[in-house]
Design an enzyme around this catalytic site. Structure first.
Site, PDB file in Angstrom:
ATOM      1  N   GLY A   1     -11.344  11.247 -14.507  1.00 25.05           N
ATOM      2  CA  GLY A   1     -10.867   9.834 -15.552  1.00 25.05           C
ATOM      3  C   GLY A   1     -11.015   8.514 -14.671  1.00 25.05           C
ATOM      4  O   GLY A   1     -11.276   7.709 -16.481  1.00 25.05           O
TER       5      GLY A   1
ATOM      6  N   MET B   1     -12.228   5.020 -12.033  1.00 25.58           N
ATOM      7  CA  MET B   1     -12.916   4.439 -10.705  1.00 25.58           C
ATOM      8  C   MET B   1     -12.413   2.928 -10.335  1.00 25.58           C
ATOM      9  O   MET B   1     -12.367   2.222 -10.997  1.00 25.58           O
ATOM     10  CB  MET B   1     -14.167   4.870 -10.289  1.00 25.58           C
ATOM     11  CG  MET B   1     -15.100   4.242  -9.193  1.00 25.58           C
ATOM     12  SD  MET B   1     -14.194   5.270  -8.042  1.00 25.58           S
ATOM     13  CE  MET B   1     -14.502   4.292  -6.929  1.00 25.58           C
TER      14      MET B   1
ATOM     15  N   ASN C   1     -13.588   0.844  -8.390  1.00 25.96           N
ATOM     16  CA  ASN C   1     -14.693  -0.106  -8.456  1.00 25.96           C
ATOM     17  C   ASN C   1     -14.457  -1.800  -8.240  1.00 25.96           C
ATOM     18  O   ASN C   1     -13.060  -2.389  -8.691  1.00 25.96           O
ATOM     19  CB  ASN C   1     -15.992  -0.467  -9.098  1.00 25.96           C
ATOM     20  CG  ASN C   1     -16.199   1.117  -9.148  1.00 25.96           C
ATOM     21  OD1 ASN C   1     -16.529   1.616  -8.600  1.00 25.96           O
ATOM     22  ND2 ASN C   1     -15.819   1.315 -11.072  1.00 25.96           N
TER      23      ASN C   1
ATOM     24  N   HIS D   1      -2.358   3.366 -11.715  1.00 27.29           N
ATOM     25  CA  HIS D   1      -3.412   4.583 -10.230  1.00 27.29           C
ATOM     26  C   HIS D   1      -4.438   3.903  -9.855  1.00 27.29           C
ATOM     27  O   HIS D   1      -4.576   3.378  -8.457  1.00 27.29           O
ATOM     28  CB  HIS D   1      -3.771   5.979 -10.447  1.00 27.29           C
ATOM     29  CG  HIS D   1      -4.762   6.842  -9.214  1.00 27.29           C
ATOM     30  ND1 HIS D   1      -3.967   7.421  -8.442  1.00 27.29           N
ATOM     31  CD2 HIS D   1      -5.730   6.636  -9.312  1.00 27.29           C
ATOM     32  CE1 HIS D   1      -4.622   7.524  -7.325  1.00 27.29           C
ATOM     33  NE2 HIS D   1      -6.416   7.266  -7.798  1.00 27.29           N
ATOM     34  N   GLU D   2      -5.844   3.341 -10.669  1.00 26.95           N
ATOM     35  CA  GLU D   2      -6.638   2.451 -10.280  1.00 26.95           C
ATOM     36  C   GLU D   2      -6.481   1.394  -9.515  1.00 26.95           C
ATOM     37  O   GLU D   2      -6.835   0.658  -8.873  1.00 26.95           O
ATOM     38  CB  GLU D   2      -7.281   2.523 -10.888  1.00 26.95           C
ATOM     39  CG  GLU D   2      -8.295   3.735 -12.673  1.00 26.95           C
ATOM     40  CD  GLU D   2      -8.853   4.982 -11.356  1.00 26.95           C
ATOM     41  OE1 GLU D   2      -9.016   3.692 -10.108  1.00 26.95           O
ATOM     42  OE2 GLU D   2      -8.431   6.213 -11.351  1.00 26.95           O
TER      43      GLU D   2
ATOM     44  N   HIS E   1      -4.800   1.412  -5.886  1.00 28.61           N
ATOM     45  CA  HIS E   1      -6.634   1.449  -5.498  1.00 28.61           C
ATOM     46  C   HIS E   1      -6.704   0.108  -4.634  1.00 28.61           C
ATOM     47  O   HIS E   1      -7.124   0.210  -3.609  1.00 28.61           O
ATOM     48  CB  HIS E   1      -7.427   1.814  -5.595  1.00 28.61           C
ATOM     49  CG  HIS E   1      -6.936   3.260  -5.726  1.00 28.61           C
ATOM     50  ND1 HIS E   1      -6.827   4.258  -4.663  1.00 28.61           N
ATOM     51  CD2 HIS E   1      -7.476   4.509  -6.524  1.00 28.61           C
ATOM     52  CE1 HIS E   1      -6.785   5.516  -5.016  1.00 28.61           C
ATOM     53  NE2 HIS E   1      -7.823   4.914  -5.725  1.00 28.61           N
TER      54      HIS E   1
ATOM     55  N   GLU F   1      -5.696   8.639  -1.677  1.00 28.85           N
ATOM     56  CA  GLU F   1      -5.652   9.653  -2.671  1.00 28.85           C
ATOM     57  C   GLU F   1      -4.449  10.085  -2.716  1.00 28.85           C
ATOM     58  O   GLU F   1      -3.418   9.619  -3.733  1.00 28.85           O
ATOM     59  CB  GLU F   1      -6.874  10.507  -3.037  1.00 28.85           C
ATOM     60  CG  GLU F   1      -8.154   9.794  -3.709  1.00 28.85           C
ATOM     61  CD  GLU F   1      -8.456   8.920  -4.361  1.00 28.85           C
ATOM     62  OE1 GLU F   1      -7.603   8.520  -5.249  1.00 28.85           O
ATOM     63  OE2 GLU F   1      -9.177   8.498  -4.588  1.00 28.85           O
TER      64      GLU F   1
HETATM   65  N1  ARG Z   1     -11.153   7.406  -6.840  1.00 25.58           N
HETATM   66  C1  ARG Z   1     -11.358   7.788  -7.989  1.00 25.58           C
HETATM   67  C2  ARG Z   1     -10.068   7.797  -8.703  1.00 25.58           C
HETATM   68  O1  ARG Z   1      -9.075   8.648  -8.134  1.00 25.58           O
HETATM   69  C3  ARG Z   1     -11.640   9.248  -8.566  1.00 25.58           C
HETATM   70  C4  ARG Z   1     -13.622   9.567  -7.557  1.00 25.58           C
HETATM   71  C5  ARG Z   1     -13.602  10.549  -7.979  1.00 25.58           C
HETATM   72  N2  ARG Z   1     -14.496  10.486  -7.739  1.00 25.58           N
HETATM   73  C6  ARG Z   1     -15.298  12.350  -7.049  1.00 25.58           C
HETATM   74  N3  ARG Z   1     -16.489  12.271  -7.392  1.00 25.58           N
HETATM   75  N4  ARG Z   1     -14.949  13.173  -7.926  1.00 25.58           N
HETATM   76  O2  ARG Z   1      -9.210   7.204  -9.135  1.00 25.58           O
HETATM   77 ZN    ZN Z   2      -7.622   7.259  -7.015  1.00 27.73          ZN
END
Ligand code: ARG
Ligand code: ZN
Length: 849
Positions: A254, A256, A258, A290-291, A294, A313
C-alpha cells in the site's frame, strides 16, 4: 536458515553518521557510502564487522582512507576493523532498471524510487541493515532528473563539472536503514502548508507524474487532517520542515512511511470523482493517516528487531482506525474493521498460516506483514485500552513516547509502560502476543430469583507449532436489555481470565436479553445458541450499534447455513427484520447498507467448516444468490422509494455522509437488478457522473449477464487510465458467473494491456479470480491451475507479490478430498518451480503444512 527471536544480539558497532552519494543511472548507479562507526559497548566485542549486502557489485572499500579487501558472502561482507572508532567507505554499483522485485532501488515508469522495509536497503549498499541500528543520514543525489528527493530537510544544491545537477538532504533524526528513501523523476507537486501546534511551518508536497496533479487534493486534505488529529489526540507534532509524499505505479504494497518521504502505491493517493470510488477515498484517507502516524509510532520509536513488527504496525493501525472513526462514523468504521478482521485475520488464524501477533521465528520477514500482525495487533491494543480505560491509556501512551523516543523498542517495553502506569500485572495479557489462534468463547446463562448469570468458557484450538493453549485475558463488554427493549444494565466490561468463569447481575425484574461482546470487545469467535427471535429483537433494540449490526449478521448467517445445508427457504423473520431496518430513517444510511449486505461466500464456507461440514462453493453461491433474491422480493415495494431517497442532488462529494447514501442506494439498485434484469442499472451506467456509481452499475450488469456492451464502452472510455483499468479487470472476473470466471480471466490475461509485472494489475486479475469463490474453486480445478501457473511465472520477477498471493490457497483444509488434492497438486507444482524464491518457498511449505 530460520531467524529466531531468542537469538537476538545487538550489532557489534554503533553508526554515528551516514553519508551517501548516489550517481543515478538506470543500468549502473553508483552508491558511495561513508559510515562513522565505533564499537558498541552493548554488543559483541571483536575486530571483525559484518555488513549486509545483496546483489551489489563492490567497486572499492576503505577503512580510515586505506583500501581494504573484505570477504564477500552471498548475504554481505566481513571485514577486519580497528579497535576504536573508524570510518568505513565503499562504492558499489547497482542496476535499478533491472530490479523487477521492486525492493531496494528500482524504476517505475522512468522514475527512480526505493522500498527498503524490511530488508531492501542491503540491495542498495553494504550496511548493518537491521532496525536497531539508528543513525542520522546525509544524502547527496546526482542526476539529471528534474526532481531529486530523499529523507529529511533539503540542503545545498549545485552542478557537477560535467553539468549534472546534485541536491543534498539531511535527516537529523536517527533512523534505521529501512526508513531510507530516494526518489528521482520528472514529477509535479501538489503543494500546501501546515503549521504545527508549536508553530513549525511545514511544506507539504504530493509528487506525482505530470497530468496527475489534479488528483491529489483529497490526499492532501487527509494529510492535513491527520497532522491536526495526531496533535489533538496523541499530542504528537511533526518534526521536519518538509513532508513529501510520492505516488508510484509499481509498488508491492500500500505505502511506506520513510522518514519525511512517504512513498505510496498511486492507487492510494490519486483520486477524482470520475476515477475513484467511495471505497478508494476511504482507503486513501486511512492510508495517508497510517503512514503519517508512523512518524511517531514506527519512526521516532522503532522496533528492536522484526519480531517486534506489531509494535509499530498494530499500534499504527489502531491509531488510523481511531482517526477514520472520528472523521466518519465510529460504529460504521468498527463494523468495517471487524468485517475485515474476520475475512482476513480469522481466516489466517484458523488455517495453516496461523502465527502469533509476535512470531518467534521466520525464514523471510516479508511474509509476516500479515493480517495477524497488523489487524489482530490493533485489536490487542483496543483490548488493552478497554481494560485500562481511556485516561490510563492516554497516560501510558504519553509515557511511551517520553520514555522510548529515539529507541528501537520491544513489546516488553510497550507492556512495561502500561504496567508502570496502571500497576496491573500484564503477564497473562501478553499471551495475546505469543499465542496464535482465535479463541472460541461459549456461554451459558441462568436466571434465578432476579439474578442473571453468564457462564463463559474459552478454548483456543491448536495451531501449527502450538498444540496447547493457555487461557487469555478476554474483555467482554456486556449490556442487558429488558423484554420491552429498554436497557437495564448499560455496557459493563467483564474481565475474563480463567478457562471458565461466571459473572452475575442481580436485582433484575425479568430475564434479560444479553448483548454480548459489544463493539466486538475481543477478537474471539462467540458461540452462542440463540434463537432467531432474540436476534431479531437485538437487531431492533440493541443500544450498541455494533451489536445491532452483529445480530442482523448472525441472523443472515444462520439463514444461509440452513439454506445451504437443508435447502430451507429463506426465513420470513429475517426478511421482516430487514424490512424494518431499511425503513428506519433514523439509522445512518451507511449502517443500513451494512445490515443489508450478506456474509461473503468465503465467510459462509468458514462457518460451515467450523460446524464440521465440508463447504461446497457452488452450493454456497446458489444459496447466497437465492437469499439476495428473496431480499429483493420481500423489500420490493420499498426499493424504488429508497433508491430515490438516497439519490442526492448536486455534484459528487467524497464525505462519509454522501458515501453512505450512495452505498445504500447501490444496495437498492442491486436488489432491483435482481427483479428487473438490469434495466435500471443500464440507465444508471449511462447517467453516472462518478466512478462509484459507474462501476457499481457495471458490476450489476455483468452479474445480470448484460455486461458485454457496457464492459466494452467502459474500456473505450478509460483505456488510457491504469488505475481505472485495474478495476475493469478485477470486476469482470469478480462479478462473472462462477462457471465463466476462469475463461474470462484467461481471456483477459491475453490482453496486451494486462501488464502482469505491475503488482496492481496482477492482483486485480489473479486476485480478482481468487475472490470469486465459486469460480476459483470450480470443481474442474481450472481456477487453481490458472492461479498456480501465474504464481510460478511471477515468482521469477517479483517474489514478494507472489508469496503474498499464495494465501489464496490457505483455506484448502476446508474443502473436499478432490479439491484438496487439486490444490495440493498446484502448490506442489509451485514448490517444484526451478529456482523458486525463498519468499514463495516458505509460504508454500507452510500452507502445505
Ligand atoms: N510499513 C509499511 C506500512 O505498514 C508496509 C511495509 C510493507 N513491507 C513489506 N515488506 N511487506 O505502512
Ligand atoms: Zn504500517
Amino acid at each position: 536458515q530460520a531467524v529466531r527471536l531468542e537469538d537476538y544480539t545487538p550489532w557489534s558497532h554503533v553508526v554515528d553518521r551516514v553519508q551517501l552519494t548516489f550517481r543515478l543511472d538506470p543500468r549502473a548507479t553508483r552508491v558511495i557510502s561513508r559510515l562513522s562507526l565505533e564499537p558498541n559497548p552493548a554488543g559483541p566485542q571483536g575486530r571483525r564487522m559484518f555488513l549486509h549486502g545483496e546483489g551489489l557489485t563492490l567497486i572499492r572499500a576503505s577503512i580510515d582512507g586505506r583500501a581494504v579487501t573484505p570477504d564477500l558472502t552471498p548475504d554481505g561482507l566481513y571485514c577486519d576493523v580497528p579497535e576504536g572508532p573508524f570510518t568505513w567507505e565503499c562504492e558499489v554499483e547497482i542496476a535499478p532498471e533491472g530490479n523487477t522485485a521492486l525492493e531496494g532501488l528500482y524504476m517505475s515508469n522512468g522514475m527512480y524510487c526505493t522500498q527498503c522495509e524490511a530488508e531492501g536497503f542491503r540491495k542498495i549498499t553494504y550496511y548493518p541493515d537491521r532496525p536497531d541500528v539508528m543513525a542520522p543520514f546525509d544524502v547527496r543525489v546526482e542526476s539529471a532528473m528534474p526532481v531529486l528527493l530523499s529523507n529529511g530537510n533539503p540542503g545545498a544544491t549545485g552542478t557537477l563539472a560535467d553539468g549534472t545537477p546534485w541536491v543534498e538532504w539531511h535527516d537529523p533524526w536517527p533512523k534505521p536503514s529501512y526508513l531510507f528513501a530516494l526518489v528521482a523523476g520528472d514529477l509535479r507537486a501538489h503543494s500546501d502548508r501546515f503549521t504545527t501546534a508549536s508553530d513549525r511551518d511545514v511544506a507539504l508536497n504530493i509528487w506525482v507524474r505530470p497530468g496527475d496533479e489534479d488528483r491529489c487534493a483529497y490526499a492532501m486534505d487527509a494529510l492535513k487532517r491527520s497532522m491536526a488529529w495526531d496533535e489533538q489526540v496523541y499530542g504528537r507534532e511533526y518534526d521536519l520542515d518538509v513532508f513529501n509524499i510520492v505516488a508510484v505505479d509499481d509498488f508491492n504494497m500500500g505505502a511506506m512511511e520513510n522518514k519525511g518521504l512517504n512513498i505510496f502505491n498511486s492507487k492510494y493517493v490519486l483520486a477524482s470523482p470520475q476515477t475513484a470510488t467511495d471505497r478508494d477515498y476511504e482507503l486513501i484517507e486511512g492510508i495517508i493517516a497510517h503512514e503519517y502516524f508512523h512518524n511517531w509510532t514506527g519512526n521516532r520509536i522503532t522496533c528492536r528487531d522484526w519480531f517486534q513488527l506489531c509494535l509499530k504496525e498494530g499500534l499504527t493501525v489502531f491509531r488510523d482506525q481511531q482517526f477514520s472513526g472520528d472523521q466518519r462514523s465510529v460504529p460504521v468504521k468498527r463494523i468495517e474493521d471487524v468485517l475485515q478482521l474476520r475475512a482476513r485475520q480469522f481466516r489466517e488464524d484458523n488455517g495453516p498460516l496461523a502465527h502469533p501477533v509476535r512470531p518467534s521465528s521466520y525464514i523471510e520477514i516479508n511474509n509476516f506483514y500479515t493480517a495477524t500482525v497488523y489487524e489482530k495487533g490493533a485489536e490487542v491494543i483496543g483490548m488493552l485500552k478497554l481494560l485500562v480505560g481511556d485516561a490510563q491509556y492516554a497516560e501510558a501512551l504519553a509515557l511511551y513516547f517520553d520514555r522510548h523516543d529515539g529507541d528501537a523498542a520491544t513489546i516488553e517495553d510497550w507492556l512495561a509502560v502500561f504496567e508502570d502506569v496502571t500497576k496491573r500485572d500484564l503477564r497473562q495479557f501478553s499471551r495475546w502476543y505469543t499465542q496464535a489462534g482465535t479463541p472460541r468463547l461459549s456461554v451459558e446463562e441462568t436466571f434465578d430469583a432476579g439474578t442473571y448469570t453468564l457462564r463463559f468458557r474459552q478454548r483456543t484450538p491448536p495451531t501449527p507449532g502450538q498444540a496447547e493453549k493457555l487461557p487469555q485475558v478476554i474483555p467482554i463488554a456486556v449490556g442487558l436489555l429488558a423484554p420491552d427493549g429498554s436497557e437495564v444494565v448499560p455496557t459493563t466490561v467483564l474481565e475474563m481470565t480463567q478457562e471458565e468463569q461466571s459473572f452475575s447481575f442481580d436485582g433484575l425484574a425479568a430475564r434479560p436479553v444479553p448483548s454480548l461482546l459489544r463493539g466486538f470487545s475481543a477478537p474471539v469467535i462467540l458461540d452462542r445458541a440463540s434463537d432467531a427471535a432474540e436476534r431479531a429483537f437485538l437487531l431492533a433494540h440493541d443500544t450498541d450499534a455494533f451489536n445491532r449490526w452483529e445480530a442482523g449478521r448472525s441472523l443472515a448467517k444462520e439463514v444461509l447455513l440452513r439454506m445451504v445445508g437443508d435447502n430451507a427457504p429463506p426465513s420470513a423473520d429475517y426478511l421482516a427484520a430487514l424490512d424494518q431496518v431499511l425503513a428506519d430513517d433514523t439509522l445512518d444510511p451507511a449502517f443500513r447498507a451494512l445490515v443489508l449486505q450478506l456474509p461473503s461466500e468465503d465467510d459462509i464456507a468458514q462457518s460451515l467448516h467450523d460446524n464440521g461440514t465440508t463447504p461446497d462453493p457452488t452450493a454456497i453461491h446458489i444459496a447466497r444468490d437465492a437469499l439476495a433474491h428473496a431480499q429483493a422480493e420481500a423489500l420490493a415495494p420499498k426499493l424504488p422509494a429508497l433508491f430515490d431517497a438516497m439519490t442526492r442532488p448536486g455534484p459528487y462529494t467524497p464525505d462519509a455522509e454522501a458515501a453512505g447514501c450512495r452505498a445504500l442506494r447501490h444496495i437498492a439498485l442491486s436488489l432491483l437488478t435482481r427483479l428487473d434484469g438490469g434495466d435500471r442499472a443500464a440507465q444508471e451506467f449511462d447517467r453516472a457522473d462518478n466512478m462509484t456509481e459507474e462501476l457499481g452499475a457495471l458490476g450489476l450488469l455483468i452479474r445480470a449477464g448484460r455486461g458485454t456492451d457496457p464492459v466494452a464502452r467502459f474500456a473505450e472510455r478509460w483505456g488510457h487510465d491504469r488505475l481505472v483499468m485495474d478495476k475493469w479487470f478485477q470486476l469482470q472476473v469478480n462479478m462473472a458467473p462462477p462457471e465463466q470466471a476462469v475463461t474470462r480471466a484467461e481471456t483477459l490475461a491475453q490482453r496486451p494491456d494486462f501488464d502482469w509485472k505491475n503488482p496492481n494489475k496482477f492482483r486485480a486479475l489473479i486476485g480478482g479470480l481468487a475472490a470469486n469463490a465459486a469460480g476459483f474453486h470450480d470443481p474442474s480445478g481450472a481456477g487453481y491451475r490458472f492461479v498456480g501457473e501465474w504464481l510460478s511465472r511471477l515468482d521469477k520477477v517479483n517474489p514478494q507479490t507472489t508469496a503474498r498471493m499464495t494465501t489464496v490457497f490457505e483455506t484448502w483444509p476446508r474443502y473436499d478430498a478432490d479439491r484438496q488434492d487439486m490444490i495440493r497438486e498446484t502448490l506442489t507444482r509451485i514448490a517444484n518451480t526451478p529456482d523458486l524464491s525463498r519468499d514463495t518457498a516458505e509460504m508454500v511449505s507452510r500452507i502445505l503444512g
